[in-house]
Design a protein around this motif. Structure first.
Motif, PDB file in Angstrom:
ATOM      1  N   LYS A 277       0.830  -1.202   0.000  1.00 19.53           N
ATOM      2  CA  LYS A 277       0.000   0.000   0.000  1.00 19.53           C
ATOM      3  C   LYS A 277       0.867   1.255   0.000  1.00 19.53           C
ATOM      4  CE  LYS A 277      -3.736  -2.303   2.539  1.00 19.53           C
ATOM      5  NZ  LYS A 277      -4.574  -2.289   3.769  1.00 19.53           N
ATOM      6  N   PRO A 278       0.391   2.332  -0.639  1.00 21.96           N
ATOM      7  CA  PRO A 278       1.172   3.581  -0.670  1.00 21.96           C
ATOM      8  C   PRO A 278       1.385   4.152   0.727  1.00 21.96           C
ATOM      9  CG  PRO A 278      -0.590   3.612  -2.305  1.00 21.96           C
ATOM     10  CD  PRO A 278      -0.851   2.428  -1.420  1.00 21.96           C
ATOM     11  N   THR A 279       2.545   4.726   0.937  1.00 23.89           N
ATOM     12  CA  THR A 279       2.832   5.403   2.212  1.00 23.89           C
ATOM     13  C   THR A 279       2.661   6.917   2.096  1.00 23.89           C
ATOM     14  OG1 THR A 279       5.182   5.683   1.675  1.00 23.89           O
ATOM     15  CG2 THR A 279       4.543   3.637   2.800  1.00 23.89           C
ATOM     16  N   GLY A 280       2.418   7.396   0.875  1.00 20.24           N
ATOM     17  CA  GLY A 280       2.340   8.840   0.657  1.00 20.24           C
ATOM     18  C   GLY A 280       3.671   9.450   0.279  1.00 20.24           C
ATOM     19  N   SER A 292      27.569   0.971   1.334  1.00 21.24           N
ATOM     20  CA  SER A 292      26.813   1.245   2.551  1.00 21.24           C
ATOM     21  C   SER A 292      26.203  -0.048   3.070  1.00 21.24           C
ATOM     22  CB  SER A 292      25.704   2.268   2.267  1.00 21.24           C
ATOM     23  OG  SER A 292      24.914   2.481   3.410  1.00 21.24           O
ATOM     24  N   SER A 293      26.404  -0.340   4.338  1.00 24.07           N
ATOM     25  CA  SER A 293      25.844  -1.564   4.905  1.00 24.07           C
ATOM     26  C   SER A 293      24.327  -1.509   4.964  1.00 24.07           C
ATOM     27  CB  SER A 293      26.376  -1.787   6.329  1.00 24.07           C
ATOM     28  OG  SER A 293      27.773  -1.908   6.344  1.00 24.07           O
ATOM     29  N   TYR A 294      23.800  -0.334   5.354  1.00 23.88           N
ATOM     30  CA  TYR A 294      22.368  -0.207   5.581  1.00 23.88           C
ATOM     31  C   TYR A 294      21.734   0.726   4.566  1.00 23.88           C
ATOM     32  CZ  TYR A 294      23.413  -2.635   9.900  1.00 23.88           C
ATOM     33  OH  TYR A 294      23.826  -3.571  10.806  1.00 23.88           O
ATOM     34  N   THR A 295      20.405   0.750   4.575  1.00 25.54           N
ATOM     35  CA  THR A 295      19.627   1.617   3.704  1.00 25.54           C
ATOM     36  C   THR A 295      19.284   2.893   4.452  1.00 25.54           C
ATOM     37  OG1 THR A 295      18.751  -0.158   2.328  1.00 25.54           O
ATOM     38  CG2 THR A 295      17.385   1.807   2.539  1.00 25.54           C
ATOM     39  N   TYR A 296      19.351   4.028   3.755  1.00 21.46           N
ATOM     40  CA  TYR A 296      19.089   5.332   4.357  1.00 21.46           C
ATOM     41  C   TYR A 296      18.000   6.056   3.583  1.00 21.46           C
ATOM     42  CZ  TYR A 296      23.393   4.798   7.067  1.00 21.46           C
ATOM     43  OH  TYR A 296      24.354   4.343   7.928  1.00 21.46           O
ATOM     44  N   PHE A 297      16.961   6.495   4.285  1.00 24.20           N
ATOM     45  CA  PHE A 297      15.916   7.319   3.686  1.00 24.20           C
ATOM     46  C   PHE A 297      15.964   8.717   4.283  1.00 24.20           C
ATOM     47  CE2 PHE A 297      12.956   3.467   2.783  1.00 24.20           C
ATOM     48  CZ  PHE A 297      13.606   3.244   1.579  1.00 24.20           C
ATOM     49  N   SER A 298      15.523   9.692   3.509  1.00 25.32           N
ATOM     50  CA  SER A 298      15.387  11.037   4.048  1.00 25.32           C
ATOM     51  C   SER A 298      14.353  11.020   5.183  1.00 25.32           C
ATOM     52  CB  SER A 298      14.955  12.011   2.954  1.00 25.32           C
ATOM     53  OG  SER A 298      13.730  11.595   2.374  1.00 25.32           O
ATOM     54  N   SER A 299      14.350  12.063   6.007  1.00 27.63           N
ATOM     55  CA  SER A 299      13.567  12.060   7.254  1.00 27.63           C
ATOM     56  C   SER A 299      12.103  11.685   7.042  1.00 27.63           C
ATOM     57  CB  SER A 299      13.657  13.424   7.940  1.00 27.63           C
ATOM     58  OG  SER A 299      14.924  13.606   8.519  1.00 27.63           O
ATOM     59  N   GLN A 300      11.439  12.311   6.068  1.00 28.58           N
ATOM     60  CA  GLN A 300      10.018  12.049   5.876  1.00 28.58           C
ATOM     61  C   GLN A 300       9.755  10.608   5.470  1.00 28.58           C
ATOM     62  OE1 GLN A 300       8.616  15.051   3.118  1.00 28.58           O
ATOM     63  NE2 GLN A 300       7.960  16.377   4.792  1.00 28.58           N
ATOM     64  N   ALA A 301      10.555  10.086   4.560  1.00 28.93           N
ATOM     65  CA  ALA A 301      10.376   8.702   4.130  1.00 28.93           C
ATOM     66  C   ALA A 301      10.705   7.735   5.262  1.00 28.93           C
ATOM     67  CB  ALA A 301      11.245   8.413   2.915  1.00 28.93           C
ATOM     68  N   TYR A 302      11.744   8.059   6.040  1.00 24.95           N
ATOM     69  CA  TYR A 302      12.110   7.204   7.176  1.00 24.95           C
ATOM     70  C   TYR A 302      10.985   7.174   8.205  1.00 24.95           C
ATOM     71  CZ  TYR A 302      14.226   5.692  11.534  1.00 24.95           C
ATOM     72  OH  TYR A 302      14.466   5.043  12.713  1.00 24.95           O
ATOM     73  N   GLU A 303      10.440   8.338   8.522  1.00 25.37           N
ATOM     74  CA  GLU A 303       9.361   8.394   9.507  1.00 25.37           C
ATOM     75  C   GLU A 303       8.138   7.637   9.010  1.00 25.37           C
ATOM     76  OE1 GLU A 303       9.519   9.350  12.522  1.00 25.37           O
ATOM     77  OE2 GLU A 303      11.544  10.204  12.409  1.00 25.37           O
ATOM     78  N   LEU A 305       8.086   5.055   6.936  1.00 23.66           N
ATOM     79  CA  LEU A 305       8.337   3.615   6.993  1.00 23.66           C
ATOM     80  C   LEU A 305       8.364   3.108   8.428  1.00 23.66           C
ATOM     81  CD1 LEU A 305       9.016   0.960   5.565  1.00 23.66           C
ATOM     82  CD2 LEU A 305      11.438   1.591   5.719  1.00 23.66           C
ATOM     83  N   SER A 306       9.087   3.787   9.299  1.00 27.08           N
ATOM     84  CA  SER A 306       9.189   3.317  10.685  1.00 27.08           C
ATOM     85  C   SER A 306       7.824   3.339  11.373  1.00 27.08           C
ATOM     86  CB  SER A 306      10.211   4.153  11.464  1.00 27.08           C
ATOM     87  OG  SER A 306       9.873   5.519  11.467  1.00 27.08           O
ATOM     88  N   SER A 307       7.001   4.354  11.065  1.00 24.61           N
ATOM     89  CA  SER A 307       5.656   4.405  11.645  1.00 24.61           C
ATOM     90  C   SER A 307       4.802   3.251  11.146  1.00 24.61           C
ATOM     91  CB  SER A 307       4.977   5.739  11.301  1.00 24.61           C
ATOM     92  OG  SER A 307       5.665   6.816  11.897  1.00 24.61           O
TER      93      SER A 307
END
Length: 436
Positions: A277-280, A292-303, A305-307
């Motif tokens: 489903k879309p996250t917006g 890079s070992s891990y994946t990095y998203f900008s703040s809005q995308a990270y928030e 996904l984590s939410s």
């Protein structure tokens, strides 16, 4: 903290950091400085290549060792010099230049698994096109007979040295030996940020798009197509390859390389989905970086996904593990977990939906085992981090963890990035060219 690394920073040349913790990286851009250490070179060697096999279409395959956690990096063994000596290198698609920690003599070097590289007497001159590719604009030569370089990394670490050429010894996947002379960095001065975790490696294998990249150099000598790929296993290890005869192109999901990041391997912009489903979160500019070992998203995308992950865990047998320093977001269960299989059913996949240039959408699917790790404390942790806090600004970076169990291909000739999901990365496929 684990030995995670984050990439895609540099001065003029783009490289990836193998030294940084996710909370302390920053981005650099500026003029190159030049090292002044006295250089002592080894015995002269022939300047001609010994090319037993000299035809485009051959592929070269390298087994990979290591993992995302707990090792913190993948590595491959490359044989360099005359006679050939083994070196463990970090394969890095965000870095152009291959370099070794080098005794010329070494001013500052970290611990290495092999004796420090002794450079050949074949120096790269300052006006060589490979040297020019590492500098910006009308750079000046302190010494016209040598090419000095300095690269700076996301955590403030750096490598300074001089470019030389030496023999790289490869086995063609179809049989035959390759012994080209390749330009590499003799890194005699490495600075590290205090407290940074340092992989036990000899140097970096630069797989970037620039002229100094090893695949570009081999391609210019007519040895392989300017194509590379990797397959990283969730069980550790995998393989890396140069050339284009080890995969069926019709099974690969291809998308054009972005014109916005000409020095990066970017499949362009994508929408972020969670559990289908879309996250917006739309039009996220993505970069693929094996440095890079891990994946990095900008703040809005990270928030976002984590939410979504936290919401999906409501009423599940998990509690946030605030005392686990492994990664920023961890959960504990009723008892310590031993592997991802124990928790996989509680977590949902996410995906990045790319516009492939037409009406169709190609999805880069990321199942739970490609964004979660089990920490030493037995907790499950999310290996997607806040890139804005890590100094990556609005960049969204797909690291090793999310490229596991995928065949990922960088076709520099056609300017395409491609991937095939759910691949067994424990063994390389048979060559289409040489299969019986």
């Amino acid at each position: 903290m684990g030995k995670e690394k984050v990439g895609l920073v540099a001065l003029v040349m783009i490289v990836s950091s193998w030294l940084v913790s996710p909370s302390s990286s920053s981005s650099f851009r500026g003029d190159l400085t030049r090292g002044k250490a006295p250089l002592t070179f080894g015995s002269p060697s022939s300047s001609s290549s010994s090319l037993v096999l000299n035809r485009v279409g051959s592929s070269v395959v390298f087994p990979l060792d290591g993992d995302v956690f707990p090792t913190g990096s993948y590595n491959t063994t490359i044989y360099i010099g005359q006679p050939p000596k083994p070196y463990f290198l970090d394969p890095d698609t965000g870095s152009d230049l291959t370099w070794l920690q080098c005794d010329a003599p070494c001013v500052r070097c970290t611990e290495t698994p092999h004796p420090l590289y002794r450079p050949s007497n074949d120096r790269v001159i300052c006006r060589d096109p490979i040297c020019a590719s590492l500098h910006s604009g009308d750079y000046k030569c302190d010494d016209p007979e040598r090419c000095d370089y300095k690269v700076m990394y996301a955590d403030g670490g750096s490598s300074s040295g001089v470019l030389v050429k030496d023999v790289f010894s490869f086995k063609s996947y179809g049989g035959g030996d390759l012994s080209p002379r390749v330009a590499l960095g003799c890194g005699y001065d490495q600075e590290q940020k205090p407290g940074a975790s340092i992989p036990f490696l000899d140097g970096v294998l630069g797989l970037g798009k620039g002229k100094s990249g090893i695949v570009s150099q081999l391609s210019s000598q007519g040895l392989v197509r300017n194509v590379l790929g990797h397959c990283l296993s969730t069980h550790g290890g995998g393989y890396l390859f140069f050339g284009n005869d080890l995969y069926d192109s019709s099974r690969i999901m291809w998308t054009p390389m972005s014109h916005d990041y000409l020095k990066h391997y970017s499949p362009g912009t994508a929408d972020l989905l969670f559990a289908g489903k879309p996250t917006g979160q739309k039009d996220l500019l993505l970069v693929l970086d094996s440095g890079s070992s891990y994946t990095y998203f900008s703040s809005q995308a990270y928030e976002a996904l984590s939410s979504a992950v936290k919401k999906a865990l409501d009423r599940k047998p998990f509690a946030e593990a605030l005392d686990d320093p492994t990664l920023p977001l961890c959960w504990r269960g009723r008892k310590p977990f031993k592997n991802i299989r124990e928790v996989r059913k509680y977590f949902k996949p996410f995906a990045l939906s790319f516009n492939s240039g037409g009406r169709t959408k190609n999805q880069f699917e990321v199942p739970p085992e490609s964004y979660l790790i089990i920490s030493a404390m037995g907790n499950v942790c999310m290996g997607v981090l806040n890139g804005t806090q890590a100094g990556l600004q609005n960049m969204n970076l797909i690291g090793d963890i999310s490229m596991q169990d995928k065949l990922v291909i960088y076709d520099n000739e056609r300017q395409l990035v491609g991937w095939q999901n759910s691949v067994d990365c424990s063994r390389p496929p048979k060559s289409r060219t040489f299969a019986a």
